[in-house]
Design a protein around this motif. Structure first.
Motif, PDB file in Angstrom:
ATOM      1  N   SER A  81      12.706 -24.978 -59.244  1.00 10.79           N
ATOM      2  CA  SER A  81      12.241 -23.921 -59.139  1.00 10.79           C
ATOM      3  C   SER A  81      12.420 -22.658 -59.940  1.00 10.79           C
ATOM      4  O   SER A  81      13.900 -23.263 -60.639  1.00 10.79           O
ATOM      5  CB  SER A  81      11.940 -23.294 -57.890  1.00 10.79           C
ATOM      6  N   ASP A  82      11.343 -22.836 -60.297  1.00 16.15           N
ATOM      7  CA  ASP A  82      12.409 -21.685 -61.322  1.00 16.15           C
ATOM      8  C   ASP A  82      13.539 -20.528 -61.083  1.00 16.15           C
ATOM      9  O   ASP A  82      14.010 -20.164 -62.514  1.00 16.15           O
ATOM     10  CB  ASP A  82      10.885 -20.463 -62.083  1.00 16.15           C
ATOM     11  N   ASN A  83      14.014 -20.280 -60.661  1.00 14.30           N
ATOM     12  CA  ASN A  83      14.315 -19.360 -60.309  1.00 14.30           C
ATOM     13  C   ASN A  83      16.001 -19.814 -60.823  1.00 14.30           C
ATOM     14  O   ASN A  83      17.172 -18.804 -60.917  1.00 14.30           O
ATOM     15  CB  ASN A  83      15.328 -18.646 -58.823  1.00 14.30           C
ATOM     16  N   GLN A  90      15.972 -13.584 -70.955  1.00  9.72           N
ATOM     17  CA  GLN A  90      17.578 -12.764 -70.700  1.00  9.72           C
ATOM     18  C   GLN A  90      18.152 -13.343 -69.667  1.00  9.72           C
ATOM     19  O   GLN A  90      18.704 -13.128 -69.310  1.00  9.72           O
ATOM     20  CB  GLN A  90      16.664 -11.358 -70.714  1.00  9.72           C
ATOM     21  N   ALA A  91      17.103 -13.881 -68.962  1.00 12.58           N
ATOM     22  CA  ALA A  91      17.297 -14.705 -67.185  1.00 12.58           C
ATOM     23  C   ALA A  91      18.293 -15.678 -67.458  1.00 12.58           C
ATOM     24  O   ALA A  91      18.919 -15.652 -66.315  1.00 12.58           O
ATOM     25  CB  ALA A  91      16.526 -14.333 -66.079  1.00 12.58           C
ATOM     26  N   ALA A 159      22.660 -13.444 -61.193  1.00 11.13           N
ATOM     27  CA  ALA A 159      21.594 -12.896 -62.954  1.00 11.13           C
ATOM     28  C   ALA A 159      20.051 -13.008 -61.963  1.00 11.13           C
ATOM     29  O   ALA A 159      19.637 -12.888 -62.606  1.00 11.13           O
ATOM     30  CB  ALA A 159      21.467 -14.817 -62.957  1.00 11.13           C
ATOM     31  N   GLY A 160      20.192 -11.913 -60.917  1.00  7.29           N
ATOM     32  CA  GLY A 160      18.744 -10.490 -60.939  1.00  7.29           C
ATOM     33  C   GLY A 160      18.713 -11.160 -59.270  1.00  7.29           C
ATOM     34  O   GLY A 160      19.379 -10.549 -58.729  1.00  7.29           O
ATOM     35  N   SER A 164      20.566 -18.304 -58.331  1.00  5.52           N
ATOM     36  CA  SER A 164      20.319 -19.481 -59.297  1.00  5.52           C
ATOM     37  C   SER A 164      21.384 -20.292 -59.203  1.00  5.52           C
ATOM     38  O   SER A 164      22.371 -19.784 -58.637  1.00  5.52           O
ATOM     39  CB  SER A 164      20.719 -18.759 -60.375  1.00  5.52           C
ATOM     40  N   LEU A 165      22.020 -20.977 -60.487  1.00  8.12           N
ATOM     41  CA  LEU A 165      22.722 -22.054 -60.711  1.00  8.12           C
ATOM     42  C   LEU A 165      24.194 -21.603 -61.017  1.00  8.12           C
ATOM     43  O   LEU A 165      25.175 -21.827 -60.394  1.00  8.12           O
ATOM     44  CB  LEU A 165      22.693 -22.851 -62.069  1.00  8.12           C
TER      45      LEU A 165
END
Lengths: 240, 240
Positions: A81-83, A90-91, A159-160, A164-165
């Motif tokens: 999944s994208d997250n 930028q993300a 990162a938001g 995320s990784l």
């Protein structure tokens, strides 16, 4: 032959990969390489990774080292999944920025904290001067402040809005000094709150499973003299 | 608002970003931050990068640190030719692997080799203990061997048949000890041949332009004594 991962959950980067694959339902054959038995120094393992380090990945004939590279490879190949590694320019850059920064800062200081506080005295029976330990812990604290001020700021994750990784790589690093008995989150309430969010996003059970080894590391048996001599140069290079 | 890049070509990661941007015709405003005048420690630069380091990128309101993150951001945003950071899963993993490995290996010993051999004596008027320099140069030698054996092998470029950001990051690192008079390529024909290929792929003029500052570093005047305190803390780690 499917995906093979050479791991020791004692190691922070190995934990990040373990959590990522399990969380994303990526099936793999686990080969445990016991660092405290010097198994990473064996000829057999050198065939897999000539750098004699974990983690290492083998996907058919393709061998890959470096946890950041492995995480990115798995994220792309298994279309997670994208997250985890956002498409947004930028993300994604924010994730890349953290993954680059951490090598010489958080990773380094977390490793040194564990080794100076626990592993050198307990596993290798080497005294660490109190000033050295104090300096290491002070540096760790400065890095934690940077993590809060520059990376986390007032966001939910590094990162938001979503895990995320970057968060996986960071949290597994912080569990190193936690395993050594350092009060990492004291004086850093923002980080404490973030770590709860990360654990919840990962899943409490998976998080615990990945960290069983490190949380028990204070009880490790000392190395015998032969093993100690074999491991010492690598250890000193690693924590320099 | 045009892209701004905060650089000092004395710094290896800045050179990699500079070469990449110029080679790919990416329009940017160069903001020079003179490291040897301590300009990275100013309050105004801290507004750009609170980590007080170069390179830094400012794209409108978006600020990005870390050269690896900047290179990937630029390559994506400006749709650089695929070979710089390939779409192919395994080819990309090789680039990621190099970009990850280099932080704590080649980058570290190239920086220390250049500072211990040249910058400390010339710029700071301080002679580094011979054992320290010898040990650092031995480490550099081991890193160069790894670069040849693990990454370059028999390939034209570090990660395959074409130049990528990995080669840019590596060549700019190696020019650091070269500028200090270290004979990095003389006894390593494979690396020397790779260097020729990288320079040809980048373009001789651009390569010269990017390295003009560092290749003249040995002729620079000594540090302004009023700045000595400013530099003290950051120099400690360069003496290992």
């Amino acid at each position: 032959m499917g995906l093979e991962l050479y791991l020791d959950l004692l190691s922070q980067p190995c934990r990040a990969i373990y959590i990522f694959t399990k969380k994303n339902g990526i099936t793999f054959q686990q080969h445990t390489v016991e660092l405290l038995k010097g198994q990473h120094l064996s000829d057999a393992f050198a065939q897999v990774n000539s750098l004699k380090k974990v983690p290492a990945m083998k996907d058919g004939d393709f061998i890959l080292t470096e946890s950041v590279a492995i995480l990115l490879y798995l994220a792309h190949k298994y279309k997670v999944s994208d997250n985890w590694y956002p498409q947004d320019l930028q993300a994604r850059a924010r994730v890349d920025e953290y993954l680059a920064w951490q090598h010489t800062t958080l990773r380094r200081n977390c490793l040194r904290a564990l080794w100076h506080k626990v592993m050198l005295p307990v596993f290798l029976r080497e005294q660490v001067a109190p000033e050295i330990l104090a300096a290491t812990l002070a540096e760790l604290d400065m890095t934690l402040q940077l993590l809060e001020d520059k990376f986390l700021q007032n966001k939910a994750f590094l990162a938001g809005n979503c895990i995320s990784l970057a968060d996986l790589v960071a949290i597994t690093e912080l569990m190193h000094p936690v395993g050594a008995g350092c009060q990492v989150f004291e004086g850093h309430p923002k980080l404490a709150a973030w770590s709860q969010r990360v654990k919840a996003a990962v899943g409490e059970e998976l998080f615990r499973e990945a960290h069983e080894v490190i949380l028990n590391v204070k009880n490790c048996s000392p190395a015998d003299l032969t093993l100690k001599q074999k491991m010492m140069p690598g250890v000193l290079a690693m924590i320099r | 608002m045009v892209l701004e890049l905060y650089l000092d070509l004395l710094s290896q990661p800045c050179r990699a970003v500079y070469i990449f941007a110029k080679k790919n015709g990416i329009p940017f405003q160069l903001r020079t931050v003179e490291l040897l005048k301590g300009q990275h420690y100013t309050d105004s630069f801290a507004q750009v990068n609170p980590l007080k380091k170069v390179p830094a990128l400012k794209d409108g309101d978006f600020i990005l640190a870390e050269s690896v993150a900047i290179l990937l951001y630029l390559s994506r945003k400006y749709k650089a030719p695929d070979h710089w950071y390939p779409q192919d899963l395994q080819a990309r993993a090789r680039v990621d692997e190099y970009l990850s490995w280099q932080h704590t290996s080649l980058r570290s010993c190239c920086t220390r080799a250049m500072w211990q051999k040249m910058m400390f004596p010339v710029f700071l008027g301080h002679t580094v203990p011979p054992e320290t320099l010898t040990s650092t140069l031995a480490e550099l030698d081991r890193c160069l061997q790894l670069l040849e054996d693990k990454f370059l092998r028999d390939q034209p470029f570090l990660t395959g048949p074409h130049i990528s950001v990995a080669d840019l990051v590596a060549i700019t690192e190696l020019m650091h000890p070269v500028s200090a008079g270290c004979r990095v390529f003389e006894s390593r024909p494979k690396l020397a041949a790779w260097r020729q290929r990288v320079e040809a792929a980048v373009g001789e003029d651009l390569f010269q332009e990017a390295h003009a500052v560092v290749l003249k570093a040995k002729d620079m005047p000594p540090l302004d004594p009023t700045l000595k305190e400013t530099f003290k803390h950051s120099l400690k780690s360069l003496l290992q």
